[in-house]
Design a protein around this motif. Structure first.
Motif, PDB file in Angstrom:
ATOM      1  N   ARG A  32     -10.905  13.850 -20.143  1.00  0.00           N
ATOM      2  CA  ARG A  32     -12.303  14.270 -20.016  1.00  0.00           C
ATOM      3  C   ARG A  32     -13.205  13.431 -20.906  1.00  0.00           C
ATOM      4  NH1 ARG A  32     -14.717  18.865 -22.535  1.00  0.00           N
ATOM      5  NH2 ARG A  32     -12.614  19.509 -23.148  1.00  0.00           N
ATOM      6  N   PRO A  33     -14.182  12.720 -20.328  1.00  0.00           N
ATOM      7  CA  PRO A  33     -15.087  11.906 -21.139  1.00  0.00           C
ATOM      8  C   PRO A  33     -16.173  12.764 -21.782  1.00  0.00           C
ATOM      9  CG  PRO A  33     -15.678  11.723 -18.842  1.00  0.00           C
ATOM     10  CD  PRO A  33     -14.441  12.572 -18.888  1.00  0.00           C
ATOM     11  N   TYR A  34     -16.883  12.171 -22.707  1.00  0.00           N
ATOM     12  CA  TYR A  34     -18.003  12.851 -23.342  1.00  0.00           C
ATOM     13  C   TYR A  34     -19.296  12.554 -22.596  1.00  0.00           C
ATOM     14  CZ  TYR A  34     -15.409  14.305 -27.475  1.00  0.00           C
ATOM     15  OH  TYR A  34     -14.527  14.913 -28.307  1.00  0.00           O
ATOM     16  N   GLY A  78     -20.703  -9.876 -28.875  1.00  0.00           N
ATOM     17  CA  GLY A  78     -21.603  -8.834 -28.392  1.00  0.00           C
ATOM     18  C   GLY A  78     -20.950  -7.975 -27.321  1.00  0.00           C
ATOM     19  N   LEU A  79     -20.213  -8.616 -26.415  1.00  0.00           N
ATOM     20  CA  LEU A  79     -19.546  -7.879 -25.345  1.00  0.00           C
ATOM     21  C   LEU A  79     -18.469  -6.948 -25.903  1.00  0.00           C
ATOM     22  CD1 LEU A  79     -19.080  -7.369 -22.326  1.00  0.00           C
ATOM     23  CD2 LEU A  79     -17.489  -9.324 -22.325  1.00  0.00           C
ATOM     24  N   ILE A  80     -17.687  -7.460 -26.845  1.00  0.00           N
ATOM     25  CA  ILE A  80     -16.627  -6.644 -27.452  1.00  0.00           C
ATOM     26  C   ILE A  80     -17.216  -5.437 -28.182  1.00  0.00           C
ATOM     27  CG2 ILE A  80     -14.853  -6.626 -29.260  1.00  0.00           C
ATOM     28  CD1 ILE A  80     -14.289  -9.576 -28.473  1.00  0.00           C
ATOM     29  N   SER A  81     -18.288  -5.654 -28.920  1.00  0.00           N
ATOM     30  CA  SER A  81     -18.910  -4.546 -29.655  1.00  0.00           C
ATOM     31  C   SER A  81     -19.489  -3.516 -28.694  1.00  0.00           C
ATOM     32  CB  SER A  81     -19.993  -5.060 -30.602  1.00  0.00           C
ATOM     33  OG  SER A  81     -21.042  -5.695 -29.898  1.00  0.00           O
ATOM     34  N   LEU A  82     -20.057  -3.973 -27.592  1.00  0.00           N
ATOM     35  CA  LEU A  82     -20.622  -3.055 -26.604  1.00  0.00           C
ATOM     36  C   LEU A  82     -19.519  -2.237 -25.933  1.00  0.00           C
ATOM     37  CD1 LEU A  82     -23.134  -2.073 -25.103  1.00  0.00           C
ATOM     38  CD2 LEU A  82     -22.767  -3.909 -23.435  1.00  0.00           C
ATOM     39  N   ILE A  83     -18.410  -2.877 -25.592  1.00  0.00           N
ATOM     40  CA  ILE A  83     -17.281  -2.162 -24.985  1.00  0.00           C
ATOM     41  C   ILE A  83     -16.727  -1.128 -25.957  1.00  0.00           C
ATOM     42  CG2 ILE A  83     -14.898  -2.400 -24.176  1.00  0.00           C
ATOM     43  CD1 ILE A  83     -15.713  -5.123 -23.011  1.00  0.00           C
ATOM     44  N   ALA A  84     -16.602  -1.509 -27.236  1.00  0.00           N
ATOM     45  CA  ALA A  84     -16.079  -0.584 -28.248  1.00  0.00           C
ATOM     46  C   ALA A  84     -16.978   0.641 -28.377  1.00  0.00           C
ATOM     47  CB  ALA A  84     -15.940  -1.291 -29.584  1.00  0.00           C
ATOM     48  N   LEU A  85     -18.279   0.415 -28.457  1.00  0.00           N
ATOM     49  CA  LEU A  85     -19.212   1.537 -28.557  1.00  0.00           C
ATOM     50  C   LEU A  85     -19.160   2.411 -27.313  1.00  0.00           C
ATOM     51  CD1 LEU A  85     -22.360  -0.107 -30.212  1.00  0.00           C
ATOM     52  CD2 LEU A  85     -20.961   1.731 -31.161  1.00  0.00           C
ATOM     53  N   GLY A  86     -19.046   1.775 -26.154  1.00  0.00           N
ATOM     54  CA  GLY A  86     -18.963   2.538 -24.910  1.00  0.00           C
ATOM     55  C   GLY A  86     -17.724   3.411 -24.845  1.00  0.00           C
ATOM     56  N   LEU A  87     -16.584   2.873 -25.258  1.00  0.00           N
ATOM     57  CA  LEU A  87     -15.339   3.654 -25.258  1.00  0.00           C
ATOM     58  C   LEU A  87     -15.431   4.843 -26.209  1.00  0.00           C
ATOM     59  CD1 LEU A  87     -12.632   0.830 -25.193  1.00  0.00           C
ATOM     60  CD2 LEU A  87     -13.105   2.496 -23.387  1.00  0.00           C
ATOM     61  N   MET A  88     -16.015   4.628 -27.377  1.00  0.00           N
ATOM     62  CA  MET A  88     -16.124   5.723 -28.337  1.00  0.00           C
ATOM     63  C   MET A  88     -17.169   6.755 -27.919  1.00  0.00           C
ATOM     64  SD  MET A  88     -15.684   3.918 -32.076  1.00  0.00           S
ATOM     65  CE  MET A  88     -16.830   2.573 -31.814  1.00  0.00           C
ATOM     66  N   SER A 108     -15.919   7.840 -23.388  1.00  0.00           N
ATOM     67  CA  SER A 108     -14.562   7.968 -22.851  1.00  0.00           C
ATOM     68  C   SER A 108     -13.825   9.096 -23.574  1.00  0.00           C
ATOM     69  CB  SER A 108     -13.806   6.649 -23.018  1.00  0.00           C
ATOM     70  OG  SER A 108     -13.290   6.544 -24.337  1.00  0.00           O
ATOM     71  N   PRO A 109     -12.619   9.439 -23.127  1.00  0.00           N
ATOM     72  CA  PRO A 109     -11.829  10.457 -23.834  1.00  0.00           C
ATOM     73  C   PRO A 109     -11.233   9.953 -25.151  1.00  0.00           C
ATOM     74  CG  PRO A 109     -11.106  10.195 -21.541  1.00  0.00           C
ATOM     75  CD  PRO A 109     -11.992   9.036 -21.859  1.00  0.00           C
ATOM     76  N   LEU A 110     -11.486   8.697 -25.540  1.00  0.00           N
ATOM     77  CA  LEU A 110     -10.865   8.120 -26.728  1.00  0.00           C
ATOM     78  C   LEU A 110     -11.013   8.981 -27.986  1.00  0.00           C
ATOM     79  CD1 LEU A 110      -9.374   5.759 -28.082  1.00  0.00           C
ATOM     80  CD2 LEU A 110     -11.620   4.668 -28.426  1.00  0.00           C
ATOM     81  N   PRO A 111     -12.202   9.532 -28.284  1.00  0.00           N
ATOM     82  CA  PRO A 111     -12.311  10.348 -29.503  1.00  0.00           C
ATOM     83  C   PRO A 111     -11.345  11.534 -29.518  1.00  0.00           C
ATOM     84  CG  PRO A 111     -14.487   9.764 -28.718  1.00  0.00           C
ATOM     85  CD  PRO A 111     -13.525   9.347 -27.656  1.00  0.00           C
ATOM     86  N   ARG A 112     -11.203  12.210 -28.392  1.00  0.00           N
ATOM     87  CA  ARG A 112     -10.275  13.346 -28.330  1.00  0.00           C
ATOM     88  C   ARG A 112      -8.822  12.884 -28.448  1.00  0.00           C
ATOM     89  NH1 ARG A 112     -13.834  15.082 -24.024  1.00  0.00           N
ATOM     90  NH2 ARG A 112     -15.068  16.892 -24.633  1.00  0.00           N
ATOM     91  N   ILE A 113      -8.519  11.747 -27.858  1.00  0.00           N
ATOM     92  CA  ILE A 113      -7.149  11.219 -27.922  1.00  0.00           C
ATOM     93  C   ILE A 113      -6.785  10.898 -29.371  1.00  0.00           C
ATOM     94  CG2 ILE A 113      -5.702   9.248 -27.270  1.00  0.00           C
ATOM     95  CD1 ILE A 113      -7.274   9.159 -24.612  1.00  0.00           C
ATOM     96  N   VAL A 114      -7.731  10.342 -30.122  1.00  0.00           N
ATOM     97  CA  VAL A 114      -7.492  10.008 -31.527  1.00  0.00           C
ATOM     98  C   VAL A 114      -7.357  11.270 -32.367  1.00  0.00           C
ATOM     99  CG1 VAL A 114      -8.543   8.954 -33.571  1.00  0.00           C
ATOM    100  CG2 VAL A 114      -8.632   7.765 -31.374  1.00  0.00           C
ATOM    101  N   ALA A 162     -15.184  10.293 -32.998  1.00  0.00           N
ATOM    102  CA  ALA A 162     -14.371   9.080 -33.065  1.00  0.00           C
ATOM    103  C   ALA A 162     -14.299   8.559 -34.493  1.00  0.00           C
ATOM    104  CB  ALA A 162     -14.951   8.015 -32.142  1.00  0.00           C
ATOM    105  N   ASP A 163     -15.421   8.539 -35.170  1.00  0.00           N
ATOM    106  CA  ASP A 163     -15.462   8.021 -36.532  1.00  0.00           C
ATOM    107  C   ASP A 163     -14.595   8.868 -37.459  1.00  0.00           C
ATOM    108  OD1 ASP A 163     -16.796   5.656 -37.317  1.00  0.00           O
ATOM    109  OD2 ASP A 163     -17.962   6.786 -38.778  1.00  0.00           O
ATOM    110  N   ASN A 164     -14.697  10.194 -37.343  1.00  0.00           N
ATOM    111  CA  ASN A 164     -13.882  11.074 -38.177  1.00  0.00           C
ATOM    112  C   ASN A 164     -12.396  10.936 -37.872  1.00  0.00           C
ATOM    113  OD1 ASN A 164     -15.343  13.139 -40.082  1.00  0.00           O
ATOM    114  ND2 ASN A 164     -16.669  12.923 -38.301  1.00  0.00           N
ATOM    115  N   GLY A 165     -12.073  10.822 -36.591  1.00  0.00           N
ATOM    116  CA  GLY A 165     -10.672  10.688 -36.212  1.00  0.00           C
ATOM    117  C   GLY A 165     -10.042   9.417 -36.763  1.00  0.00           C
ATOM    118  N   PHE A 166     -10.703   8.283 -36.554  1.00  0.00           N
ATOM    119  CA  PHE A 166     -10.181   7.021 -37.082  1.00  0.00           C
ATOM    120  C   PHE A 166     -10.125   7.045 -38.609  1.00  0.00           C
ATOM    121  CE2 PHE A 166     -11.472   5.221 -32.881  1.00  0.00           C
ATOM    122  CZ  PHE A 166     -10.244   4.671 -32.545  1.00  0.00           C
ATOM    123  N   LYS A 167     -11.125   7.658 -39.232  1.00  0.00           N
ATOM    124  CA  LYS A 167     -11.145   7.744 -40.694  1.00  0.00           C
ATOM    125  C   LYS A 167      -9.922   8.487 -41.223  1.00  0.00           C
ATOM    126  CE  LYS A 167     -13.872   9.445 -44.600  1.00  0.00           C
ATOM    127  NZ  LYS A 167     -15.094  10.176 -45.015  1.00  0.00           N
TER     128      LYS A 167
END
Length: 262
Positions: free
Chosen positions: A224-226, A42-52, A55-61, A236-241
């Motif tokens: 820059r975060p969202y 649960g913690l890992i899934s919550l952290i993953a959702l929070g980052l996506m 955070s700037p992760l979607p733009r970085i991807v 994030a989903d489109n980038g990873f895809k």
């Protein structure tokens, strides 16, 4: 088979879907003897959702994908034809509907008016896995283009393709491009590397005309975060895809390069 497998696998492995599925699994396991590992899941899934989401992760991807092909001057000619990839339009209740990649369609109309001699080719069928669609993306494109005043005689509509590989193969057969002709490929910038790769593999020499940029191109993209979680999760989903799609298409032999470039 590839089409069906890609849809099923990506439904499970999509980062957003996977995080939600893991959160659900955590909730179920919380009431069993596996309660302790459930908390970690649960913690890992919550952290993953929070980052996506925040955070700037979607733009970085996304940024390397969008930087791969440079923007072009829309006025540069001559142009034989403009190929527009589906993924942005549909039909609901007899009218046109478009998603967040709608600029693919509006840019096509702009290019059509700048180059009145060019053919306008739209490629996109129905990518439904469960139900059989009665209308296709090409139907939506026809409604939009004719509604905005484009001459129907200029339109070439390909309505059988279900993915990018089929876009390239079916369009190549439909238009039969000749040496020396100049064809522009219009799709989202983050989708352009994979698209160019499959068009090259299909023997259709197209020129990248990227649109629909989701990153600003500025240095602060990486810090820059969202502020809006739904938009960030979509990006994030489109980038990873796209990164997974590049690898899958290369392994399947649909492209000759892992990361096609200019």
């Amino acid at each position: 088979m590839f089409f069906v497998l890609s849809k099923v696998v990506w439904f499970v492995l999509s980062p957003v879907n996977l995080a939600i599925l893991l959160a659900g699994l955590s909730g179920l396991l919380a009431f069993t003897r596996f309660a302790r590992p459930a908390r970690w899941i649960g913690l890992i899934s919550l952290i993953a959702l929070g980052l996506m989401a925040f955070s700037p992760l979607p733009r970085i991807v996304l940024r390397p994908l969008e930087d791969r092909f440079p923007q072009q001057d829309a006025r540069k000619g001559p142009v034989t034809g403009i190929v527009v990839l589906g993924g942005a339009i549909g039909v609901a209740r007899g009218d046109v509907v478009m998603n967040s990649s709608a600029v693919r369609m509006t840019k096509a109309v702009e290019l059509a008016r700048l180059h009145p001699q060019a053919k306008i080719v739209f490629t996109g069928g129905a990518a439904n896995l469960i139900s059989e669609a009665t209308v296709t993306e090409a139907d939506g494109a026809k409604l939009l283009f004719e509604g905005l005043g484009l001459d129907p005689a200029r339109l070439i509509l390909e309505d059988k393709s279900r993915n990018t590989r089929e876009n390239a193969a079916f369009t190549r057969r439909l238009v039969d491009p000749k040496p020396g002709e100049r064809w522009l490929l219009v799709t989202s910038a983050w989708h352009m590397p994979r698209s160019i790769g499959v068009f090259r593999k299909a023997g259709f020499a197209v020129e990248a005309f990227p649109v629909d940029f989701w990153s600003s191109g500025e240095p602060d993209d990486f810090i820059r975060p969202y502020s809006r979680a739904p938009r960030a999760l979509e990006i994030a989903d489109n980038g990873f895809k796209e990164w997974v799609g590049l690898l899958a298409y290369r392994l399947a032999g649909y492209t000759d390069e892992l990361f096609p470039g200019p």
